[in-house]
Write an enzyme that holds these catalytic residues in place. Structure first.
Site, mmCIF file in Angstrom:
data_model
loop_
_atom_site.group_PDB
_atom_site.id
_atom_site.type_symbol
_atom_site.label_atom_id
_atom_site.label_comp_id
_atom_site.label_asym_id
_atom_site.label_seq_id
_atom_site.Cartn_x
_atom_site.Cartn_y
_atom_site.Cartn_z
ATOM 1 N N GLU A 245 69.207 -27.098 -47.081
ATOM 2 C CA GLU A 245 70.113 -27.989 -47.811
ATOM 3 C C GLU A 245 71.330 -28.160 -46.917
ATOM 4 O O GLU A 245 72.115 -27.237 -46.724
ATOM 5 C CB GLU A 245 70.478 -27.382 -49.170
ATOM 6 C CG GLU A 245 71.157 -28.366 -50.095
ATOM 7 C CD GLU A 245 72.663 -28.248 -50.069
ATOM 8 O OE1 GLU A 245 73.286 -29.106 -49.401
ATOM 9 O OE2 GLU A 245 73.211 -27.333 -50.690
ATOM 10 N N CYS A 279 78.945 -30.296 -50.416
ATOM 11 C CA CYS A 279 77.951 -31.188 -49.831
ATOM 12 C C CYS A 279 77.607 -32.321 -50.779
ATOM 13 O O CYS A 279 77.235 -33.410 -50.328
ATOM 14 C CB CYS A 279 76.692 -30.408 -49.453
ATOM 15 S SG CYS A 279 76.092 -29.317 -50.758
#
Length: 473
Positions: A245, A279
């Protein structure tokens, strides 16, 4: 995602033993210093976790669930303590740290309740012999985790991994060693068997040796694109599974029928989550030209409600960045964007005094060739990009090399659903809401935002052996 996952910015070396130094981001004052593990010690930790796997994999779901529910209770009992460590090490608002601990507890409860169902045998009708698919644990999973959500990122992986019957080793970011050790203590206090979950305090240069060691079966990383390439390359060469990720530059489409007040509120909340250090924070706000000016005024007004202040004050909405170095990089990206033609609407100035502070900032007229357009800006900086129409907005959103989250702001729910579900190239897309992770929904990205999924039944299936079984009578 910030580079810190694989950056040895806060480690010092005495002989072959590293030390991990912490600094309070609000003032720059030094905090606790921790003695780390040598490579040999880290390898022993991994091998001990692998040895513990042989017994742990044979425990029942009932036994695992009991321990995981107790881990949730430990998180709730020690919530304030854990929040204080997060604030001290990476500057998180104290109230956000408390909420993060509670989210981790909810995640533990969720997988304690659902893991057995997610991993139950699936029958297959072959028209004769008995056939089914079973989901078996694979071994010890190494997690390389970042600083920005220092508890949630770890528990997001750990709860499903342990409930599946795997064991785990954590290599946390170098600036949150106290968080890393505290997380290990949660599982110890909850009564998990020794070595089922361990923390290795090692610098990034030691990660490769761990991945290559036979004791590690797979690796998961949350971090920068560069860190992802390094980990994926090492894991691939060793023929080991990885889940990544990585960074993103999430786009939110503000359509021509959007309510401006609602759009500004959603977009500001998306941009300012964790001080913009996320993020899945919204970063690019793609607006129809005919409503651009109205949206600019609305977003400026909303962003200015995020006033900087003491992260321990419950009324503060924006704390410091995680470090002065990170703050300076954000400011440099803003300055380069302005030099290339972006229009500064608010913010964009480094405050006087100590600490890693940066104000809410809005840039308009953002175009290709500017860092605010091309790069991930990991802080409280919103980039407004004009689009001619809906198709142009979708094109702009999708031309990014990232693809983690995205959003659509519109009064027409059918229109928003169509664009979110079918048009935007991202792992998640929310309509009239900011993207956030939830144990009940799969989490992950496409393109340079990584691969694989965390959370939900998709996440727990990442680190199991999906085995076909046939029994012929």
């Amino acid at each position: 995602m910030d580079e810190s996952t694989l950056a040895d910015r806060r480690t010092s070396q005495t002989s072959d033993r590293p030390r991990f130094d912490t600094f309070y981001p609000a003032t720059g004052q030094p905090g606790h210093s921790y003695e780390g593990h040598t490579v040999e010690e880290a390898l022993k930790i991994a091998r001990d976790a692998h040895a513990a796997f042989n017994a742990w994999r044979r425990t029942s779901f009932t036994e695992r669930a009991k321990l995981m529910r107790e881990a949730a209770q430990v998180l709730r009992r020690r919530r304030d303590e854990f929040a204080e460590i997060m604030t001290a090490e990476m500057g998180k608002l104290l109230k956000d740290g408390q909420a993060e601990a509670e989210k981790c507890a909810f995640n533990c409860d969720y997988f304690s309740e659902n893991a057995e169902r997610f991993l139950s045998r699936e029958p297959v009708d072959l028209g004769g012999p008995k056939a089914f698919v079973t989901f078996n644990p694979i071994g010890t999973v190494l997690a390389v985790m970042p600083w920005n959500f220092p508890f949630w990122q770890v528990f997001r992986f750990a709860a499903p991994t342990l409930m599946a019957g795997n064991t785990a080793v954590l290599k946390h970011a170098s600036n949150v060693p106290g968080c890393a050790l505290a997380i290990e203590s949660v599982f110890r206090d909850a009564g998990f068997p020794e070595n089922v979950f361990r923390t290795a305090l090692i610098p990034s240069r030691s990660v490769k040796a761990l991945i290559e060691d036979p004791s590690i079966a797979a690796v998961t990383l949350t971090g920068s694109v560069d860190a992802g390439r390094q980990v994926a390359g090492t894991a691939g060469a060793a023929l080991k599974k990885s889940v990544l990720e990585l960074g993103s530059s999430d786009a939110y489409l503000v359509l021509d029928d959007a309510d401006m007040a609602q759009a500004a509120k959603v977009c500001a909340a998306a941009r300012m989550v964790n001080g913009g250090q996320s993020c899945i924070a919204g970063k690019r706000f793609i607006v129809m030209e005919q409503i651009r000016e109205a949206f600019e005024y609305a977003l400026i007004s909303e962003m200015q409600t995020y006033r900087m202040g003491d992260p321990r004050d419950p009324n503060t909405k924006l704390g410091p960045m995680e470090s002065v170095k990170a703050r300076d990089h954000i400011h440099e990206q803003v300055q380069r964007s302005i030099a290339n033609g972006a229009r500064l609407l608010v913010g964009g100035e480094v405050p006087d005094g100590p600490g890693a502070w940066y104000p809410p900032t809005v840039l308009a007229d953002v175009r290709p060739g500017m860092p605010a357009y091309d790069e991930e800006v990991f802080g409280p900086v919103a980039a407004i990009i004009a689009a001619k129409d809906e198709s142009d907005a979708i094109r702009i959103a999708n031309e990014s090399h990232f693809g983690l989250g995205s959003g659509v702001i519109t009064r027409n729910l059918a229109r928003g659903e169509r664009i979110a579900a079918e048009e935007l190239e991202s792992g998640m897309s929310f309509v009239n809401a900011n993207v956030r992770s939830d144990p009940r929904m799969p989490f992950g990205g496409v393109k340079e935002s990584g691969y694989g999924r965390e959370c939900s039944h998709f996440g727990i299936h990442e680190f199991v052996n999906i085995k076909s079984v046939l029994v012929q009578g």
